[in-house]
Design a protein around this motif. Sequence first.
Motif, short mmCIF file in Angstrom:
data_model
loop_
_atom_site.label_atom_id
_atom_site.label_comp_id
_atom_site.label_asym_id
_atom_site.label_seq_id
_atom_site.Cartn_x
_atom_site.Cartn_y
_atom_site.Cartn_z
N ALA A 102 0.82 -1.22 0.00
CA ALA A 102 0.00 0.00 0.00
C ALA A 102 0.85 1.27 0.00
O ALA A 102 0.33 2.36 -0.17
N ALA A 103 2.17 1.12 0.20
CA ALA A 103 3.03 2.30 0.30
C ALA A 103 3.36 2.85 -1.08
O ALA A 103 3.96 2.16 -1.89
N GLN A 104 2.97 4.07 -1.34
CA GLN A 104 3.26 4.72 -2.61
C GLN A 104 3.96 6.04 -2.32
O GLN A 104 3.42 6.91 -1.63
N THR A 105 5.19 6.21 -2.83
CA THR A 105 5.96 7.42 -2.57
C THR A 105 6.53 7.96 -3.88
O THR A 105 7.75 7.96 -4.08
N PRO A 106 5.70 8.41 -4.79
CA PRO A 106 6.19 8.80 -6.12
C PRO A 106 7.16 9.97 -6.12
O PRO A 106 8.13 9.98 -6.88
N MET A 107 6.94 10.98 -5.27
CA MET A 107 7.84 12.13 -5.25
C MET A 107 9.21 11.72 -4.73
O MET A 107 10.25 12.10 -5.29
N LEU A 160 12.23 20.15 -0.29
CA LEU A 160 12.44 18.82 0.28
C LEU A 160 11.31 18.39 1.21
O LEU A 160 11.07 17.20 1.38
N GLY A 161 10.65 19.36 1.82
CA GLY A 161 9.64 19.03 2.82
C GLY A 161 8.47 18.23 2.30
O GLY A 161 7.79 17.54 3.07
N GLY A 162 8.22 18.30 1.00
CA GLY A 162 7.10 17.57 0.43
C GLY A 162 7.42 16.13 0.09
O GLY A 162 6.53 15.38 -0.33
N LEU A 163 8.68 15.70 0.28
CA LEU A 163 9.03 14.30 0.00
C LEU A 163 8.42 13.38 1.05
O LEU A 163 8.39 13.71 2.24
N GLU A 164 7.98 12.22 0.61
CA GLU A 164 7.33 11.29 1.52
C GLU A 164 8.36 10.58 2.40
O GLU A 164 9.44 10.23 1.97
N PHE A 165 7.99 10.41 3.66
CA PHE A 165 8.76 9.57 4.59
C PHE A 165 7.94 8.32 4.83
O PHE A 165 6.79 8.37 5.25
N PRO A 171 2.39 3.69 12.92
CA PRO A 171 0.93 3.79 12.76
C PRO A 171 0.55 4.58 11.51
O PRO A 171 -0.36 4.20 10.78
N ASP A 172 1.23 5.71 11.27
CA ASP A 172 1.02 6.47 10.05
C ASP A 172 2.18 6.15 9.12
O ASP A 172 3.23 6.77 9.18
N ALA A 173 1.99 5.16 8.28
CA ALA A 173 3.11 4.61 7.51
C ALA A 173 3.74 5.64 6.60
O ALA A 173 4.95 5.66 6.43
N ILE A 174 2.96 6.52 6.00
CA ILE A 174 3.50 7.51 5.09
C ILE A 174 3.08 8.91 5.54
O ILE A 174 1.91 9.18 5.76
N THR A 175 4.07 9.76 5.68
CA THR A 175 3.81 11.17 5.94
C THR A 175 4.78 11.95 5.05
O THR A 175 5.41 11.38 4.19
N THR A 176 4.88 13.24 5.23
CA THR A 176 5.88 14.02 4.51
C THR A 176 6.92 14.50 5.51
O THR A 176 6.68 14.51 6.73
N LEU A 177 8.09 14.89 5.01
CA LEU A 177 9.16 15.32 5.91
C LEU A 177 8.74 16.52 6.76
O LEU A 177 9.17 16.67 7.89
N ARG A 202 0.55 23.14 -1.57
CA ARG A 202 -0.32 22.03 -1.15
C ARG A 202 0.44 20.72 -1.31
O ARG A 202 0.98 20.42 -2.37
N ARG A 203 0.48 19.94 -0.26
CA ARG A 203 1.23 18.70 -0.28
C ARG A 203 0.29 17.50 -0.39
O ARG A 203 -0.83 17.53 0.11
N PRO A 204 0.73 16.44 -1.05
CA PRO A 204 -0.11 15.25 -1.10
C PRO A 204 -0.27 14.65 0.28
O PRO A 204 0.69 14.58 1.05
N ARG A 205 -1.45 14.27 0.60
CA ARG A 205 -1.72 13.67 1.91
C ARG A 205 -2.27 12.27 1.71
O ARG A 205 -2.82 11.93 0.68
N ARG A 206 -2.11 11.47 2.75
CA ARG A 206 -2.68 10.13 2.70
C ARG A 206 -4.19 10.22 2.58
O ARG A 206 -4.83 11.09 3.15
N ARG A 207 -4.73 9.32 1.80
CA ARG A 207 -6.18 9.27 1.67
C ARG A 207 -6.80 8.94 3.01
O ARG A 207 -6.48 7.94 3.64
N GLN A 208 -7.66 9.83 3.49
CA GLN A 208 -8.34 9.59 4.76
C GLN A 208 -9.55 8.69 4.55
O GLN A 208 -10.33 8.88 3.62
N ARG A 209 -9.68 7.70 5.42
CA ARG A 209 -10.82 6.80 5.32
C ARG A 209 -12.09 7.52 5.74
O ARG A 209 -12.13 8.19 6.76
N ALA A 210 -13.13 7.41 4.94
CA ALA A 210 -14.41 8.02 5.29
C ALA A 210 -15.02 7.25 6.45
O ALA A 210 -15.16 6.03 6.41
N TRP A 211 -15.37 7.99 7.51
CA TRP A 211 -15.92 7.34 8.69
C TRP A 211 -17.40 7.05 8.49
O TRP A 211 -18.16 7.91 8.04
#
Length: 273
Positions: A102-107, A160-165, A171-177, A202-211
Motif C-alpha cells: 500500500a506504500a506509494q511514494t512517487p515524489m 524537500l519538505g514535500g518528499l514522503e517519509f 501507525p502512520d506509515a506515510i507522511t511528509t518530511l 499544497r502537499r499530497p496527503r494520505r487518503r483519509q478513510r471516510a468514517w
Amino acid sequence: GLGQGRAALVDIGYSGQVQASYSRLLGRELPGFYLATFSKSREVLGALPARGFLAERVAANDRRHGICRHRHVYETLLCAPGPGFIGLEHGPAGWQGVAAGAAQTPMRDSFVAQAHKGALEFVAEFAANRVTSEPLSPMAASALLDALLDNPSPELADWLGGLEFDDSFAPDAITTLIVPGRPSRSVWPEGARALGAKPARRRPRRRQRAWRAFGPYGVLGWRHALSPIVAPIIARIGDAKDADHFRDDPIGFFRRLSDPRYRRIGRILYPWD
C-alpha cells in the motif's frame, strides 16, 4: 548464493540486526558496511566485522553527527526508491523481499533516482581526477548536506519538505518530511521552522478513510466486532505482542504480514478496506 564466494552486506545502519541474522543463516561471518552504526550494534554484532563510514558505534542521539541529528531525513534521501521492505518469504523462485504494497511514494522515488544518479556520476569523476590516495573524510563527505539540513532556507524546506517519509511499521506509515505549521510533528523540524509563516504549497496527503458508523473503522463496525474473537487466535499462532498489534490496527496488521496466506485471511475478514 550468499554462502558462495565473497559476500558482504551494505546498509544504511544502524544496529546490524540484518547482518547478524544472515550470518546465522549462513553459518559464517558476513561482513557489513554501513553509513553509520549505533552503540546497540555492539551487542547485536559481537565480533562480526562491520564498518561505518559516517559514524561507528555512537549513541543514536549523539548530535555531533549529522546522521544522528537527521536520521529519518537521511533515510528518505538515501534509501532505495520503492515501497517499504517489511519482511522475507520463500517461494518457488527462492527468497524474495516482501514490500508494503500500500506504500506509494512517487515524489521520493523520483528524487532518489536522480540523487543516486548524480552521486554515482560524482564518485566516478572524483575517482578519475583525485591526486591522493587518502580516503575522503566522513565529516567532509556530509558537511554540505548536514549544513543544509541544520539551517535550511525556506525555499529548500519547501522543496524537500514535500518528499514522503515511509515507515511501514509506524501507525502512520506515510507522511511528509514537513507537516506545515507543526514542527513538533514533522520528521524534519528544522525545515518546518524554516517555512515559518510562509505559505507552503499544497502537499499530497494520505487518503483519509471516510468514517461510517457501520464501516470497518466505525463504532459498530466489524473491526471492533472481530477483535475479541480473532486476537486470541493470533496470540496462539504468534505471541501476545502480535495480538496487541492486531488490536491496535486489525486491518493494517494483516496487510503487513509476510505470509500471503495470512494476508489473504485479512482480505476475507476485512474485504472492503
